[in-house]
Design a protein around this motif. Structure first.
Motif, PDB file in Angstrom:
ATOM      1  N   ALA B  22       1.040  -1.322  -0.113  1.00  9.31           N
ATOM      2  CA  ALA B  22      -0.088   0.205   0.085  1.00  9.31           C
ATOM      3  C   ALA B  22       0.931   1.245  -0.113  1.00  9.31           C
ATOM      4  O   ALA B  22       0.666   2.097  -0.267  1.00  9.31           O
ATOM      5  CB  ALA B  22      -0.973  -0.136   1.199  1.00  9.31           C
ATOM      6  N   LEU B  23       2.059   1.122   0.416  1.00 12.32           N
ATOM      7  CA  LEU B  23       3.210   2.275   0.650  1.00 12.32           C
ATOM      8  C   LEU B  23       3.950   2.333  -0.940  1.00 12.32           C
ATOM      9  O   LEU B  23       3.759   3.444  -1.411  1.00 12.32           O
ATOM     10  CB  LEU B  23       3.687   1.969   1.836  1.00 12.32           C
ATOM     11  CG  LEU B  23       4.835   3.241   2.208  1.00 12.32           C
ATOM     12  CD1 LEU B  23       4.354   4.381   2.588  1.00 12.32           C
ATOM     13  CD2 LEU B  23       5.972   2.599   3.009  1.00 12.32           C
ATOM     14  N   VAL B  24       4.254   1.301  -1.093  1.00 11.41           N
ATOM     15  CA  VAL B  24       5.017   1.158  -2.378  1.00 11.41           C
ATOM     16  C   VAL B  24       4.355   1.159  -3.759  1.00 11.41           C
ATOM     17  O   VAL B  24       4.985   1.966  -4.604  1.00 11.41           O
ATOM     18  CB  VAL B  24       6.212  -0.055  -2.498  1.00 11.41           C
ATOM     19  CG1 VAL B  24       6.619  -0.298  -3.526  1.00 11.41           C
ATOM     20  CG2 VAL B  24       7.039  -0.250  -0.908  1.00 11.41           C
ATOM     21  N   LEU B  25       3.287   0.723  -3.669  1.00 14.72           N
ATOM     22  CA  LEU B  25       2.611   0.798  -5.040  1.00 14.72           C
ATOM     23  C   LEU B  25       2.260   2.342  -5.389  1.00 14.72           C
ATOM     24  O   LEU B  25       2.542   2.603  -6.751  1.00 14.72           O
ATOM     25  CB  LEU B  25       1.459  -0.114  -5.158  1.00 14.72           C
ATOM     26  CG  LEU B  25       1.718  -1.498  -5.271  1.00 14.72           C
ATOM     27  CD1 LEU B  25       0.539  -2.599  -5.099  1.00 14.72           C
ATOM     28  CD2 LEU B  25       2.720  -1.966  -6.464  1.00 14.72           C
ATOM     29  N   PRO B  26       1.433   3.158  -4.671  1.00 11.24           N
ATOM     30  CA  PRO B  26       1.239   4.393  -5.005  1.00 11.24           C
ATOM     31  C   PRO B  26       2.510   5.224  -5.446  1.00 11.24           C
ATOM     32  O   PRO B  26       2.720   5.929  -6.585  1.00 11.24           O
ATOM     33  CB  PRO B  26       0.835   5.038  -3.686  1.00 11.24           C
ATOM     34  CG  PRO B  26       0.136   3.829  -3.104  1.00 11.24           C
ATOM     35  CD  PRO B  26       0.912   2.772  -3.422  1.00 11.24           C
ATOM     36  N   ALA B  27       3.534   4.772  -4.752  1.00  7.98           N
ATOM     37  CA  ALA B  27       4.975   5.195  -4.955  1.00  7.98           C
ATOM     38  C   ALA B  27       5.299   5.248  -6.489  1.00  7.98           C
ATOM     39  O   ALA B  27       6.008   5.814  -7.140  1.00  7.98           O
ATOM     40  CB  ALA B  27       5.782   5.124  -3.940  1.00  7.98           C
ATOM     41  N   LEU B  28       5.029   3.725  -6.712  1.00 11.51           N
ATOM     42  CA  LEU B  28       5.703   3.169  -7.914  1.00 11.51           C
ATOM     43  C   LEU B  28       5.027   4.215  -9.083  1.00 11.51           C
ATOM     44  O   LEU B  28       5.415   4.565 -10.192  1.00 11.51           O
ATOM     45  CB  LEU B  28       5.222   1.691  -8.179  1.00 11.51           C
ATOM     46  CG  LEU B  28       5.417   1.099  -9.514  1.00 11.51           C
ATOM     47  CD1 LEU B  28       7.187   1.171  -9.814  1.00 11.51           C
ATOM     48  CD2 LEU B  28       5.226  -0.344  -9.714  1.00 11.51           C
ATOM     49  N   VAL B  29       3.436   4.148  -8.905  1.00 12.09           N
ATOM     50  CA  VAL B  29       2.569   5.010 -10.035  1.00 12.09           C
ATOM     51  C   VAL B  29       3.372   6.305  -9.899  1.00 12.09           C
ATOM     52  O   VAL B  29       3.325   7.063 -11.176  1.00 12.09           O
ATOM     53  CB  VAL B  29       1.317   4.997  -9.448  1.00 12.09           C
ATOM     54  CG1 VAL B  29       0.495   5.939 -10.289  1.00 12.09           C
ATOM     55  CG2 VAL B  29       0.632   3.759  -9.411  1.00 12.09           C
ATOM     56  N   ASP B  30       3.555   7.098  -8.953  1.00  9.50           N
ATOM     57  CA  ASP B  30       4.208   8.072  -9.003  1.00  9.50           C
ATOM     58  C   ASP B  30       5.614   8.294  -9.675  1.00  9.50           C
ATOM     59  O   ASP B  30       5.928   9.226 -10.516  1.00  9.50           O
ATOM     60  CB  ASP B  30       4.466   9.031  -7.539  1.00  9.50           C
ATOM     61  CG  ASP B  30       3.303   9.350  -6.791  1.00  9.50           C
ATOM     62  OD1 ASP B  30       2.388   9.511  -7.517  1.00  9.50           O
ATOM     63  OD2 ASP B  30       3.503   9.801  -5.727  1.00  9.50           O
ATOM     64  N   THR B  31       6.371   7.410  -9.399  1.00 16.74           N
ATOM     65  CA  THR B  31       7.691   7.109 -10.310  1.00 16.74           C
ATOM     66  C   THR B  31       7.413   6.942 -11.963  1.00 16.74           C
ATOM     67  O   THR B  31       7.889   7.726 -12.782  1.00 16.74           O
ATOM     68  CB  THR B  31       8.437   5.826  -9.833  1.00 16.74           C
ATOM     69  OG1 THR B  31       8.811   6.251  -8.696  1.00 16.74           O
ATOM     70  CG2 THR B  31       9.488   5.879 -10.889  1.00 16.74           C
ATOM     71  N   LEU B  32       6.273   6.224 -12.129  1.00 14.16           N
ATOM     72  CA  LEU B  32       5.969   6.097 -13.581  1.00 14.16           C
ATOM     73  C   LEU B  32       5.346   7.249 -14.119  1.00 14.16           C
ATOM     74  O   LEU B  32       5.715   7.491 -15.402  1.00 14.16           O
ATOM     75  CB  LEU B  32       4.938   4.995 -13.555  1.00 14.16           C
ATOM     76  CG  LEU B  32       5.561   3.479 -13.376  1.00 14.16           C
ATOM     77  CD1 LEU B  32       4.277   2.550 -13.522  1.00 14.16           C
ATOM     78  CD2 LEU B  32       6.435   3.135 -14.253  1.00 14.16           C
ATOM     79  N   VAL B  33       4.790   7.963 -13.382  1.00 12.61           N
ATOM     80  CA  VAL B  33       4.172   9.429 -13.945  1.00 12.61           C
ATOM     81  C   VAL B  33       5.179  10.132 -14.279  1.00 12.61           C
ATOM     82  O   VAL B  33       5.307  10.862 -15.511  1.00 12.61           O
ATOM     83  CB  VAL B  33       3.249  10.024 -12.930  1.00 12.61           C
ATOM     84  CG1 VAL B  33       2.720  11.481 -13.309  1.00 12.61           C
ATOM     85  CG2 VAL B  33       1.890   9.091 -12.985  1.00 12.61           C
TER      86      VAL B  33
END
Lengths: 342, 246
Positions: B22-33
Motif C-alpha cells: 500500500a506504501l510502495v505501489l502508489p509510489a511506483l505510480v508516482d515514479t511512472l508518472v
C-alpha cells in the motif's frame, strides 16, 4: 545528353587548393554509354560527385539536355539533380525499407501520390525483374538484386542521364554481366545517356560505346571503344585488351604488335608478309573477336627484318597496323609453361 | 547525512509487511508518472535537437560551426553536472516554471533538462552510425535536408535510438529516485524516508525489488522493440527461396 565543359575542381581554396579535376570536358550523347576509366586517385569519384552536383565544381559547366546545372541555387539544384539518376558502388538501400519502399523513396521526396508511387514502383520492379522480391528487405537480396533495386530507384524519376559510379564493383562476374546487360537495354529503351565510371576493363569492353581515360584530373585519351582497340599506338586500347602473346620472340627476332584494320585481312597474311619481307615471320600470339558488331583482331609476331618503315608499309598493304614492341609482351610464366609442355 | 539521520525519528517503527504494498505501489505510480512525463518531453525535444547538432557539425547537411559550437557546449554542460547538483542549482528556475520546489512537478524540470542533454547525445551518436553513402544517395535523388533527416538518418537509426531510449529511461528512473530525496515523491522518496531515515529494512528491500523489476522490465521491452525495428534481426522468411540469380 550531358555535356561537361572545362570542369575544374579544387578542394578547399579555389585558387590554391589541391587540383582534382583539371579543365575536364566530356560529352555523352543520347543512347550512348561513355565509360570513364582511370587509376584510383585520378579523380573518378570527384567527377561523379561534381556531375550530380553533390560537390560544387570550382569552375566549368554541366549541361543536361541544354540546361545549365551549375550555378543554380540550393532549391533549383535539388530539382535539377532529379534529372540525373545515380547508381553507386554501395547500393545505398535503406535497410529498414523493402525493395519496393526503397524504389519509392525519390517519388516520395517529389510528393507523388500514393497510387502514383505504387504504379510506378510496380513498373520499375517489373522492368528490373524483381516483381517477386518487392517486399524483401535489402539483407534478403543478393548483391546483384540489390544493385537492380538501386537502378530501379535511380530511374524512378525518369531521368535522361544515368550516372553509374563503380556500380558493378564488388559484384560477382555473373551479376556484373547481368547488370551491364540491363544498363545497355535501358539505354536503348529510355534513350539514356549513361556516364559509366569504373575501373573494370572487362565491363568497359562489354558495354561502353566510348571510353575516356582519366589521369590526374585530366582526360588523357578518349575515343570510340572499337577505334581505341584497333589503334596499335593506343595505351588505352592496350589496357582494355591486354596483349598477351603466347610465346616470346626467338633469338634475332623483334616482336611487333599488329592490329587488324576495318576491312578483311587475308587469311594467309603471315605467309604473304613473309614473302613480301623476304624473311620468316613467326606468330607469337593472336586473337580475333567481335566488339559492338565490328571485328577487332590483334596479333604479336616475331620479325627478322629490321627495316621498320618497310615493315609498316607491308603490313598496311595487308590491312594491318603494326608497331614494334620494345619489350617482349609475352607473359613469362605462361610462355615458360608452354615451353615445358612442348 | 548525519543531520538527516538525527532529524529522523529516533525509534524506528517498521511498516508491517502487509502494509508495504500500500506504501510502495502508489509510489511506483508516482515514479511512472514522473518518468513518463519526463521521457515524453525528452523524446519530443531530444530527437530534433540531436538531429540538429549532428547536421550542424562539420560534414552535416546544414554544416555551421558558429551555431554548432555553442549548442554543443550547452549540451555538454547539461551532461557534465551530476544530477543532484543540477537539481539544486536550477531550483530558482524550477520554481519560476512550476511555482514549487517539491513534488513531481518540481522534479520533472531538472529531470527533463538532464534527460534532454543525455538523449540529444544519444540521438547524435545514433545518427553518426548511419552510413554517409545513404545520405549521398538521397541527396542525389533530390531530397531536401529535412527529408533526408526523416527518411534516411532517423529512419535508419530507429533501432539504435530505441536502444538509447531504453538506456535513457533507466537513467531517468534512477534520477527520479535521486529527486525523491528532495521530496519529489515516487519510489525514491519512500526509500529515503522509510528505508534510510527510519531504518525500515522491509520497505528498503521492497523498494529495491520494485526498482530492479521496473528496470528489468524497461530493458526487456526496449530490447524487444529494437528487434522488431530491425528487419535483419527478425526471423527471416525461411520458406522464401532465395536462389533467383541477379
Amino acid at each position: 545528353m550531358i555535356k561537361i565543359d572545362r570542369l575544374t575542381k579544387r578542394y578547399g581554396d579555389p585558387e590554391t587548393g589541391p587540383l582534382v579535376l583539371d579543365s575536364l570536358s566530356l560529352q555523352v550523347a543520347t543512347r550512348e554509354i561513355a565509360a570513364v576509366v582511370g587509376p584510383s586517385g585520378a579523380g573518378k569519384s570527384t567527377l561523379a560527385q561534381c556531375t550530380t552536383l553533390l560537390e560544387r565544381p570550382t569552375s566549368g559547366s554541366i549541361v543536361v539536355n541544354g540546361d545549365e546545372l551549375t550555378g543554380l541555387g540550393a532549391r533549383e539544384l535539388r530539382l535539377a539533380r532529379r534529372r540525373i539518376g545515380t547508381i553507386f558502388q554501395s547500393d545505398g538501400l535503406l535497410s529498414r525499407r523493402t525493395a519496393a519502399q526503397n524504389i519509392a523513396l525519390p517519388l516520395e521526396y517529389l510528393g507523388v501520390t500514393k497510387a502514383g508511387v505504387r504504379a510506378r514502383v510496380g513498373e520499375l520492379l517489373d522492368r528490373v525483374g524483381l516483381l517477386d522480391r518487392a517486399h524483401h528487405y535489402p539483407h534478403e537480396l543478393s548483391g546483384g538484386q540489390r544493385q537492380r533495386v538501386g537502378i530501379a530507384r535511380a530511374l524512378a524519376l525518369r531521368p535522361t542521364v544515368l550516372l553509374s559510379d563503380e556500380a558493378t564493383s564488388g559484384l560477382d562476374p555473373d551479376s556484373t554481366a547481368s547488370i551491364v546487360a540491363l544498363l545497355a537495354e535501358l539505354r536503348d529503351e529510355l534513350d539514356l545517356s549513361i556516364l559509366f565510371i569504373t575501373h573494370e576493363m572487362e565491363t568497359v569492353l562489354a558495354v561502353a560505346d566510348t571510353v575516356a581515360r582519366l589521369d590526374r584530373g585530366r582526360i588523357v585519351e578518349s575515343g570510340a571503344l572499337v577505334d581505341l582497340l584497333r589503334d596499335p599506338d593506343s595505351e588505352l586500347g592496350a589496357t582494355l585488351r591486354p596483349h598477351r602473346a603466347a610465346q616470346q620472340a626467338g633469338a634475332g627476332e623483334a616482336p611487333w604488335r599488329v592490329q587488324y584494320g576495318e576491312d578483311g585481312v587475308p587469311a594467309d597474311w603471315l605467309s604473304v608478309l613473309a614473302a613480301e619481307l623476304g624473311s620468316p615471320v613467326s606468330l607469337l600470339g593472336a586473337s580475333i573477336e567481335t566488339v559492338h558488331g565490328r571485328v577487332v583482331g590483334h596479333a604479336t609476331i616475331g620479325l627478322r627484318a629490321t627495316d621498320a618503315p618497310l615493315t609498316v608499309a607491308a603490313l598496311r598493304r595487308l590491312g594491318l597496323e603494326g608497331v614494334p614492341v620494345s619489350q617482349p609482351t609475352a607473359a613469362p610464366a605462361r610462355a615458360r609453361a608452354l615451353e615445358t609442355a612442348s | 547525512m548525519t543531520a538527516a539521520r538525527i532529524a529522523g525519528p529516533l525509534v524506528s517503527v517498521s511498516v508491517p509487511p502487509l502494509e508495504i504494498p500500500a506504501l510502495v505501489l502508489p509510489a511506483l505510480v508516482d515514479t511512472l508518472v514522473m518518468v513518463g512525463i519526463v521521457m515524453s518531453i525528452v523524446v519530443l525535444l531530444g530527437v530534433p535537437l540531436g538531429a540538429l547538432v549532428h547536421n550542424l557539425a562539420p560534414g552535416g547537411l546544414v554544416e555551421n560551426a558558429a551555431l554548432h559550437r555553442p549548442l554543443s557546449a550547452v549540451i555538454s554542460i547539461g551532461r557534465s553536472l551530476p544530477f543532484l547538483i543540477l537539481m539544486a542549482s536550477i531550483m530558482p528556475f524550477t520554481r519560476l516554471i512550476t511555482g514549487t520546489n517539491i513534488g513531481i512537478a518540481a522534479a520533472v524540470v531538472p529531470m527533463a533538462i538532464a534527460g534532454i542533454a543525455f538523449f540529444t547525445r544519444i540521438v547524435e551518436n545514433s545518427l553518426r552510425g548511419v552510413p554517409a553513402d545513404l545520405v549521398r544517395v538521397s541527396r542525389a535523388a533530390g531530397a531536401s535536408p529535412l527529408q533526408i533527416v526523416r527518411t534516411v538518418q532517423l529512419g535508419e537509426a530507429v533501432p539504435s535510438i530505441i536502444g538509447g531510449l531504453t538506456i535513457n529511461t533507466i537513467a531517468m528512473i534512477e534520477y527520479s529516485a535521486i529527486a525523491g530525496t528532495i521530496g519529489a515523491g515516487g519510489i525514491g522518496y519512500v526509500a529515503v524516508t522509510y528505508g534510510y531515515q527510519r531504518f525500515d529494512h522491509g520497505v528498503m528491500v521492497a523498494t529495491i525489488l520494485t526498482l530492479v523489476a521496473l528496470v528489468a522490465l524497461v530493458q526487456f521491452a526496449g530490447d524487444r522493440l529494437v528487434r522488431v525495428a530491425t528487419p535483419r534481426a527478425r526471423i527471416t522468411r525461411a520458406t522464401t527461396p532465395r536462389s533467383i540469380p541477379a
